[in-house]
Design a protein around this motif. Structure first.
Motif, mmCIF file in Angstrom:
data_model
loop_
_atom_site.group_PDB
_atom_site.id
_atom_site.type_symbol
_atom_site.label_atom_id
_atom_site.label_comp_id
_atom_site.label_asym_id
_atom_site.label_seq_id
_atom_site.Cartn_x
_atom_site.Cartn_y
_atom_site.Cartn_z
ATOM 1 N N ALA A 1 0.840 -1.193 0.000
ATOM 2 C CA ALA A 1 0.000 0.000 0.000
ATOM 3 C C ALA A 1 0.880 1.250 0.000
ATOM 4 O O ALA A 1 1.997 1.243 0.517
ATOM 5 C CB ALA A 1 -0.912 -0.007 1.225
ATOM 6 N N VAL A 2 0.354 2.316 -0.572
ATOM 7 C CA VAL A 2 1.061 3.591 -0.650
ATOM 8 C C VAL A 2 0.312 4.610 0.209
ATOM 9 O O VAL A 2 -0.900 4.798 0.053
ATOM 10 C CB VAL A 2 1.133 4.084 -2.114
ATOM 11 C CG1 VAL A 2 1.769 5.462 -2.187
ATOM 12 C CG2 VAL A 2 1.890 3.082 -2.971
ATOM 13 N N VAL A 3 1.038 5.237 1.104
ATOM 14 C CA VAL A 3 0.477 6.276 1.975
ATOM 15 C C VAL A 3 0.769 7.634 1.349
ATOM 16 O O VAL A 3 1.901 7.917 0.972
ATOM 17 C CB VAL A 3 1.102 6.189 3.387
ATOM 18 C CG1 VAL A 3 0.709 7.377 4.239
ATOM 19 C CG2 VAL A 3 0.715 4.874 4.051
ATOM 20 N N ASP A 4 -0.261 8.474 1.243
ATOM 21 C CA ASP A 4 -0.101 9.826 0.713
ATOM 22 C C ASP A 4 -0.452 10.817 1.820
ATOM 23 O O ASP A 4 -1.631 11.028 2.120
ATOM 24 C CB ASP A 4 -1.002 10.031 -0.501
ATOM 25 C CG ASP A 4 -0.797 11.375 -1.172
ATOM 26 O OD1 ASP A 4 -0.327 12.330 -0.515
ATOM 27 O OD2 ASP A 4 -1.136 11.479 -2.367
ATOM 28 N N GLU A 5 0.582 11.405 2.421
ATOM 29 C CA GLU A 5 0.361 12.321 3.542
ATOM 30 C C GLU A 5 -0.240 13.653 3.096
ATOM 31 O O GLU A 5 -0.836 14.352 3.906
ATOM 32 C CB GLU A 5 1.651 12.537 4.322
ATOM 33 C CG GLU A 5 2.078 11.300 5.077
ATOM 34 C CD GLU A 5 3.232 11.539 6.028
ATOM 35 O OE1 GLU A 5 3.729 12.685 6.128
ATOM 36 O OE2 GLU A 5 3.640 10.564 6.678
ATOM 37 N N GLU A 6 -0.107 14.003 1.829
ATOM 38 C CA GLU A 6 -0.699 15.258 1.339
ATOM 39 C C GLU A 6 -2.215 15.167 1.248
ATOM 40 O O GLU A 6 -2.925 16.117 1.565
ATOM 41 C CB GLU A 6 -0.133 15.628 -0.025
ATOM 42 C CG GLU A 6 1.249 16.234 0.040
ATOM 43 C CD GLU A 6 1.692 16.763 -1.318
ATOM 44 O OE1 GLU A 6 0.827 17.200 -2.122
ATOM 45 O OE2 GLU A 6 2.905 16.745 -1.569
ATOM 46 N N THR A 7 -2.716 14.011 0.798
ATOM 47 C CA THR A 7 -4.165 13.834 0.645
ATOM 48 C C THR A 7 -4.776 13.025 1.792
ATOM 49 O O THR A 7 -5.970 12.763 1.776
ATOM 50 C CB THR A 7 -4.497 13.134 -0.686
ATOM 51 O OG1 THR A 7 -3.923 11.816 -0.683
ATOM 52 C CG2 THR A 7 -3.996 13.938 -1.869
#
Length: 157
Positions: A7-13
């Motif tokens: 999984a990829v975590v996107d801290e901006e969104t």
């Protein structure tokens, strides 16, 4: 078992995304992500009252307890969206889904040669008690849980 990226975590969104491939037909994957008896085999013990958008219930995890769950969108066999109250801020009323602290996750299914491409996106972490910690935890969680789903559907479980 098919190997898939984590999984990829996107801290901006404030979101987590994972796209995987499963060597199983869309109909079988759809059942695994929508029917409580199948969800309970790979994810959390799930109980839903009703089917389709508006269905409510709980998902229970060992050492965590039951959390409220509601189906937000239901487009068989392509897309289902759940809202769940899995944040520590829910502890005061664990039986009530509070949209102010809940996250939403969507499964999108697409037929591909030899199986199904499944994408999950969970969002809304900015509303939780500890957004960055919850993002990291759910990033790890979606990697582990969806690997269980692949193993189950591909016969390795």
């Amino acid at each position: 078992m098919t190997q898939n990226p984590a999984a990829v975590v996107d801290e901006e969104t404030f979101s987590v995304r994972r796209t995987i491939r499963i060597e199983a037909p869309v109909e079988r994957v759809w059942s695994a992500v929508t029917e409580p008896e199948h969800i309970s085999r790979w994810f959390g013990q799930t109980v839903l009252a009703g089917q389709g958008a508006g269905a409510t219930g709980t998902m229970t995890f060992p050492d965590y307890g039951a959390i409220p769950l509601r189906v937000e969108e239901y487009d068989e066999p392509h897309r289902i969206t759940y809202c769940w109250g899995n944040d520590d801020a829910q502890d005061a009323r664990p039986d009530v889904l509070d949209p102010a602290t809940s996250t939403v996750f969507t499964f999108t299914l697409e037929a591909v040669d030899g199986g199904t491409q499944l994408t999950v996106v969970e969002s809304g972490f900015e509303r939780t008690s500890d957004p960055r910690a919850n993002l990291a935890s759910h990033g790890e969680g979606w990697t582990l849980e969806l690997d269980k789903l692949v193993a189950l559907l591909e016969g390795d479980a």
